[in-house]
Design an enzyme around this catalytic site. Structure first.
Site, PDB file in Angstrom:
ATOM      1  N   GLY A  79       0.796  -1.220   0.000  1.00  0.00           N
ATOM      2  CA  GLY A  79       0.000   0.000   0.000  1.00  0.00           C
ATOM      3  C   GLY A  79       0.826   1.265   0.000  1.00  0.00           C
ATOM      4  N   SER A 117      11.018   1.578   2.382  1.00  0.00           N
ATOM      5  CA  SER A 117      10.307   2.379   3.388  1.00  0.00           C
ATOM      6  C   SER A 117      10.971   3.733   3.580  1.00  0.00           C
ATOM      7  CB  SER A 117      10.266   1.631   4.725  1.00  0.00           C
ATOM      8  OG  SER A 117       9.530   0.435   4.628  1.00  0.00           O
ATOM      9  N   ASP A 140      17.254  -9.273   4.830  1.00  0.00           N
ATOM     10  CA  ASP A 140      18.044  -9.453   3.606  1.00  0.00           C
ATOM     11  C   ASP A 140      19.418  -8.793   3.679  1.00  0.00           C
ATOM     12  OD1 ASP A 140      16.012 -10.890   2.504  1.00  0.00           O
ATOM     13  OD2 ASP A 140      15.261  -9.287   1.222  1.00  0.00           O
TER      14      ASP A 140
END
Length: 365
Positions: A79, A117, A140
């Site tokens: 989103g 982000s 990661d």
């Protein structure tokens, strides 16, 4: 004047997030006397009305919170507020977040997230004309400018524990055991786990490989008198022809998944190996943070508050050369950190005889 700052977690969860939130709150409150507001579910918490926020104080953090997995604030990894899904197509809802942040009366925001982000949060904070400091987290370990990220070490530990359990059962039945680990864009988890867990083959997105090469590695192990093998593969590793192994999402679209099964099928067809595949998936995210991640999260949380206090905003708190530092958000969002051929873990793996595919010859031992 007492400052008021906000903190949120964004993107996929990982071990150590609560330790980072705790460090931000304790340092901001006890050292600087600042108020801290926790925003729930990333930017979603200030996008909705009424906003889902609540004050955070040292009393919220007993010893259990330091050890707890996940994030007490919640997080979302879907989103994009600049292209938020709606029945009529993507819409820009970023202004709702800007308005919400201003209504909170905060003097700055500390965001704990990955590079995606960071990019979104930095853009929002520039529109809101409010200071922003980032803290890098992702299993990661692919954030530019930092030696390691919150959650990575615990994820590797989980993968190594899985290999430790697969080893005896592989040995008992003379099987090839394939462990598929997370690694959406980079193979850091896979390479570290392969070295620490004694794997014979490690396949990652960064290096091309061939099934013939995998077969040769397995047969080489047999020539030394061992009749079982361990293989680690990152989820984003393509098939040997370059195409991705994908699985459909229930709501539409696709996601990585199935490369371990594909490699297993190829090995069974080529050499008749008895193959079993284990996919760790989100088990790597949900473990309690180990000591390394607790220390890292605490150090970066404290440093992020110090950066805010010094007015060094638009920065990301990082860990480099056994100490804290900071880099610009622009550098973080503009660069990637894949596994490189000259990575010491890659060189170590090659030195141990682990098959990694076509690593440039200049970096072969």
């Amino acid at each position: 004047m007492t400052k008021r700052i906000a903190v949120l977690t964004s993107g996929g969860d990982c071990a150590g997030l609560n330790a980072a939130i705790r460090a931000v709150v304790l340092h901001a409150n006890t050292i600087y006397g600042w108020e801290v507001i926790g925003i729930e579910d990333g930017t979603r918490g200030v996008m909705e009305r009424p906003m889902r926020v609540h004050p955070l104080a040292p009393s919220n953090f007993d010893g259990h919170m330091l050890r707890r997995a996940g994030t007490m604030l919640g997080s979302v990894s879907t989103g994009d507020p600049f292209a938020f899904p709606s029945p009529h197509g993507p819409v820009d809802r970023s202004e709702e977040i800007v308005t919400g942040l201003k209504d909170l009366g905060i003097d700055g925001l500390i965001g704990i997230g990955g590079d995606g982000s960071m990019q979104i949060l930095d853009k929002i904070m520039q529109r809101a004309d409010l200071p922003f400091v980032g803290i890098p987290k992702t299993i990661d370990n692919d954030v530019f400018g930092t030696d390691t990220t919150i959650g990575f070490d615990t994820a590797v530990t989980v993968a190594v524990e899985a290999l430790d359990r697969l080893h005896p059962t592989a040995q008992s039945h003379n099987r090839v055991m394939i462990l598929e680990v997370m690694g959406r864009d980079a193979g850091h988890i896979a390479t570290h786990a392969a070295v620490a867990g004694g794997a014979d083959v490690c396949l990652i997105p960064e290096f091309r490989y061939s099934i013939d090469g995998v077969v040769e590695a397995i047969q080489s192990v047999g020539h030394h008198g061992r009749r079982f093998s361990l293989i680690v593969v990152a989820e984003a590793t393509p098939k040997s022809d370059g195409t991705q192994a994908m699985r459909p999402r229930p709501g539409g679209g696709e996601r990585y998944g199935g490369i371990g099964e594909w490699i297993g099928d190829e090995l069974e067809k080529r050499i008749g190996a008895d193959v079993r595949v284990t996919t760790l998936g989100h088990v790597q995210r949900g473990a309690e943070p180990n000591a390394a991640d607790r220390v890292l999260a605490s150090a970066l949380g404290v440093h992020a508050v110090d950066l805010m206090a010094k007015g060094k905003t638009g920065r990301v708190a990082v860990w480099r050369n056994r100490g804290v530092g900071d880099v610009s958000i622009e550098d973080v969002v503009s660069n990637k950190r894949p596994v490189s051929a000259d990575d010491i873990v890659v060189r170590t793996a090659l030195g141990l005889g682990i098959y990694l595919g076509d690593v440039p010859l200049a970096h072969q031992p």
